[in-house]
Design an enzyme around this catalytic site. Structure first.
Site, PDB file in Angstrom:
ATOM      1  N   ARG A  36       9.233  89.255  33.167  1.00 29.41           N
ATOM      2  CA  ARG A  36       8.903  90.650  32.842  1.00 29.41           C
ATOM      3  C   ARG A  36       8.010  91.281  33.902  1.00 29.41           C
ATOM      4  O   ARG A  36       8.126  92.482  34.165  1.00 29.41           O
ATOM      5  CB  ARG A  36       8.226  90.720  31.478  1.00 29.41           C
ATOM      6  CG  ARG A  36       9.224  90.472  30.371  1.00 29.41           C
ATOM      7  CD  ARG A  36       8.597  90.646  29.018  1.00 29.41           C
ATOM      8  NE  ARG A  36       9.620  90.615  28.003  1.00 29.41           N
ATOM      9  CZ  ARG A  36       9.417  90.275  26.752  1.00 29.41           C
ATOM     10  NH1 ARG A  36       8.209  89.917  26.351  1.00 29.41           N
ATOM     11  NH2 ARG A  36      10.400  90.292  25.891  1.00 29.41           N
ATOM     12  N   LYS A 198      18.256  87.088  10.156  1.00 33.20           N
ATOM     13  CA  LYS A 198      18.329  88.078   9.079  1.00 33.20           C
ATOM     14  C   LYS A 198      19.421  89.116   9.215  1.00 33.20           C
ATOM     15  O   LYS A 198      19.552  89.764  10.260  1.00 33.20           O
ATOM     16  CB  LYS A 198      16.996  88.821   9.019  1.00 33.20           C
ATOM     17  CG  LYS A 198      15.858  87.954   8.562  1.00 33.20           C
ATOM     18  CD  LYS A 198      14.661  88.837   8.366  1.00 33.20           C
ATOM     19  CE  LYS A 198      13.470  88.084   7.850  1.00 33.20           C
ATOM     20  NZ  LYS A 198      12.278  88.925   7.967  1.00 33.20           N
ATOM     21  N   GLY A 355      15.120  88.277  22.775  1.00 30.62           N
ATOM     22  CA  GLY A 355      14.429  87.153  23.410  1.00 30.62           C
ATOM     23  C   GLY A 355      15.186  85.843  23.316  1.00 30.62           C
ATOM     24  O   GLY A 355      15.302  85.117  24.308  1.00 30.62           O
ATOM     25  N   GLY A 378      15.205  94.562  20.337  1.00 29.30           N
ATOM     26  CA  GLY A 378      15.156  95.548  19.254  1.00 29.30           C
ATOM     27  C   GLY A 378      15.501  96.940  19.755  1.00 29.30           C
ATOM     28  O   GLY A 378      16.274  97.674  19.121  1.00 29.30           O
TER      29      GLY A 378
HETATM   30  P1  AMP Z   1      16.259  86.896  14.592  1.00 25.68           P
HETATM   31  O1  AMP Z   1      14.813  87.160  14.877  1.00 25.68           O
HETATM   32  O2  AMP Z   1      16.740  87.473  13.299  1.00 25.68           O
HETATM   33  O3  AMP Z   1      17.164  87.206  15.764  1.00 25.68           O
HETATM   34  O4  AMP Z   1      16.369  85.324  14.349  1.00 25.68           O
HETATM   35  C1  AMP Z   1      16.086  84.372  15.331  1.00 25.68           C
HETATM   36  C2  AMP Z   1      15.744  83.080  14.653  1.00 25.68           C
HETATM   37  O5  AMP Z   1      16.797  82.708  13.796  1.00 25.68           O
HETATM   38  C3  AMP Z   1      15.539  81.919  15.587  1.00 25.68           C
HETATM   39  O6  AMP Z   1      14.202  81.555  15.540  1.00 25.68           O
HETATM   40  C4  AMP Z   1      16.440  80.832  15.017  1.00 25.68           C
HETATM   41  O7  AMP Z   1      15.800  79.563  14.935  1.00 25.68           O
HETATM   42  C5  AMP Z   1      16.721  81.325  13.628  1.00 25.68           C
HETATM   43  N1  AMP Z   1      17.981  80.795  13.088  1.00 25.68           N
HETATM   44  C6  AMP Z   1      19.228  81.059  13.507  1.00 25.68           C
HETATM   45  N2  AMP Z   1      20.134  80.376  12.763  1.00 25.68           N
HETATM   46  C7  AMP Z   1      19.437  79.653  11.861  1.00 25.68           C
HETATM   47  C8  AMP Z   1      19.790  78.760  10.816  1.00 25.68           C
HETATM   48  N3  AMP Z   1      21.059  78.442  10.573  1.00 25.68           N
HETATM   49  N4  AMP Z   1      18.795  78.231  10.051  1.00 25.68           N
HETATM   50  C9  AMP Z   1      17.518  78.541  10.304  1.00 25.68           C
HETATM   51  N5  AMP Z   1      17.114  79.380  11.275  1.00 25.68           N
HETATM   52  C10 AMP Z   1      18.059  79.929  12.041  1.00 25.68           C
END
Ligand code: AMP
Length: 404
Positions: A36, A198, A355, A378
């Site tokens: 960055r 999520k 990220g 984001g």
């Molecule tokens: P986000 O911030 O919504 O993009 O989510 C990123 C996070 O999702 C990362 O830290 C991953 O470890 C987690 N993640 C992705 N798939 C899984 C899963 N099947 N079970 C638990 N955590 C997950």
């Protein structure tokens, strides 16, 4: 409306405030990955080479509106000085009398880095008093922090009320150009890959991609389990957002009606929550029993996703396919990184943001094989969803250059 760029301005003898994204990892007082910082160098160099006195400001981490030693930008000053080959001055506070004195003494070609903006509550609250204090003595404001452009903070939005000329830096200009093209006229087939934890975070982008009639939408990561559970599958103890199940069904229906091909995983890597690593195995989604946790897409899903990327002309990717921070649950994400790189070599224009997906690309040494690595996860999603970014809307339009 096209935004004014730093390239359109006469910077000679001006005091230029550049909001950058120096939110870098710092351990033991040393900067880790400095991508960055390097990203902001072209804008800073352009400003000093054109005779400006430059004030550089950023946030680092998430302080609670008060100073915290471990979140100081001092280590960044050291790295920035090394990278620029010049001694960067440092203000121990981003506002106040001492900083004001340093600003007054600043001459053309000099750079003053301010301490972490979020050491003041006013930054995140977008307080007008704090924004006005930041703007003191500033002739030109440049936003080169795309990663925070979706936040209306004092240094990204409020400050523009108090500075006569407000323009985009080179990084932000590039982001707007690239993402703007994808929003207005994506080349097809257009394939979007979304992952992460999520569904709730990604509803606006999913809906807007369906409205834009993306040709294929690939969904992996924990997000997928909300879709499966909504359809009546057993997903064991995998991460699910129960309250999002109706939305997941709505999304499926929207995709069907719009003729968007929706891909969900067909197999996954699961563990038994009592003996995680020893119990690891791959199985079809429909065989999952109540005691299991799904942590990554399986090889069959990775191969299906890879095949879906073949022939794509535009690809966007945000979010990992599994819990990729823990080996071997990075396999699915790595396979997708490889597949996006391969599709790019075969003529696709690829944009990776967020990220986690960016670090997967970097870890795999594939950054050169991606068309555009966005500096804002984001912010890129908001922009691609068609939403206004407060940090961008606040900049002057090209036409309004002399009337701000
Ligand atoms: P986000 O911030 O919504 O993009 O989510 C990123 C996070 O999702 C990362 O830290 C991953 O470890 C987690 N993640 C992705 N798939 C899984 C899963 N099947 N079970 C638990 N955590 C997950």
């Amino acid at each position: 409306m096209k935004k004014l760029s730093i390239q359109n301005l006469d910077l000679k003898g001006k005091t230029v405030f550049v909001r950058v994204d120096f939110n870098v990892p710092v351990t033991g007082g040393e900067v880790g990955d400095d991508t960055r910082i390097r990203g902001a160098l072209p804008t800073i160099r352009l400003a000093i080479e054109n005779g400006a006195a430059v004030i550089v400001a950023s946030h680092l981490g998430r302080p609670k509106g008060v100073p915290e030693d471990r979140l100081s930008l001092k280590p960044v000053r050291v790295r920035l000085s090394e990278l620029l080959g010049t001694d960067v001055l440092f203000a121990e506070d981003c506002v106040g009398d001492q900083t004001e004195e340093m600003r007054k003494k600043l001459v053309s070609g000099q750079i003053l880095l301010l301490e972490n903006l979020r050491f003041h509550e006013g930054e995140k609250k977008n307080s007008p008093e704090f924004a006005e204090a930041l703007a003191k003595g500033v002739d030109i404001y440049i936003n080169d922090a795309f990663g925070t452009a979706h936040r209306a903070h004092a240094s990204t939005a409020g400050i523009t009320e108090f500075v006569a000329t407000c323009a985009a830096g080179l990084l932000v200009e590039k982001e707007l150009e690239v993402l703007g093209k994808i929003v207005s006229a994506p080349q097809r087939p257009f394939v979007a890959i979304l992952g992460g934890a999520k569904v709730s975070d990604k509803i606006p982008i999913i809906k807007s991609l369906i409205k834009q009639k993306v040709n294929k939408l690939l969904i992996g990561g924990a997000m997928a389990y909300t879709f499966f559970k909504a359809e009546g599958y057993t997903v064991g103890k995998s991460l699910v957002e129960d309250e999002m199940m109706p939305t997941a069904l709505e999304i499926k229906k929207m995709a069907e009606e719009a003729g968007v091909e929706l891909f969900l995983p067909s197999d996954h890597q699961v563990v038994d929550s009592y003996d995680p690593l020893n119990s690891r195995r791959v199985m079809p989604i429909e065989f999952t029993n109540a005691g299991l946790v799904g942590l990554d897409i399986g090889p069959e899903s990775a191969a299906r996703f890879e095949a879906a990327l073949e022939g794509a002309k535009t690809i966007i990717w945000n979010g990992p396919m599994g819990m990729f921070e823990e080996k071997p649950f990075d396999e699915g994400t790595n396979a997708i990184a490889e597949a996006v790189a391969k599709a790019t070599e075969n003529g696709a224009f690829s944009v990776v943001g967020g990220g986690d997906s960016v670090s997967a690309i970097n870890q795999a040494g594939l950054s050169e094989s991606i068309s555009h690595i966005s500096t804002g996860g984001g912010a890129a999603l908001e922009f691609l969803s068609g939403n206004d970014l407060p940090g961008i809307s606040a900049l002057d339009d090209v036409k309004a250059q002399n009337t701000h």
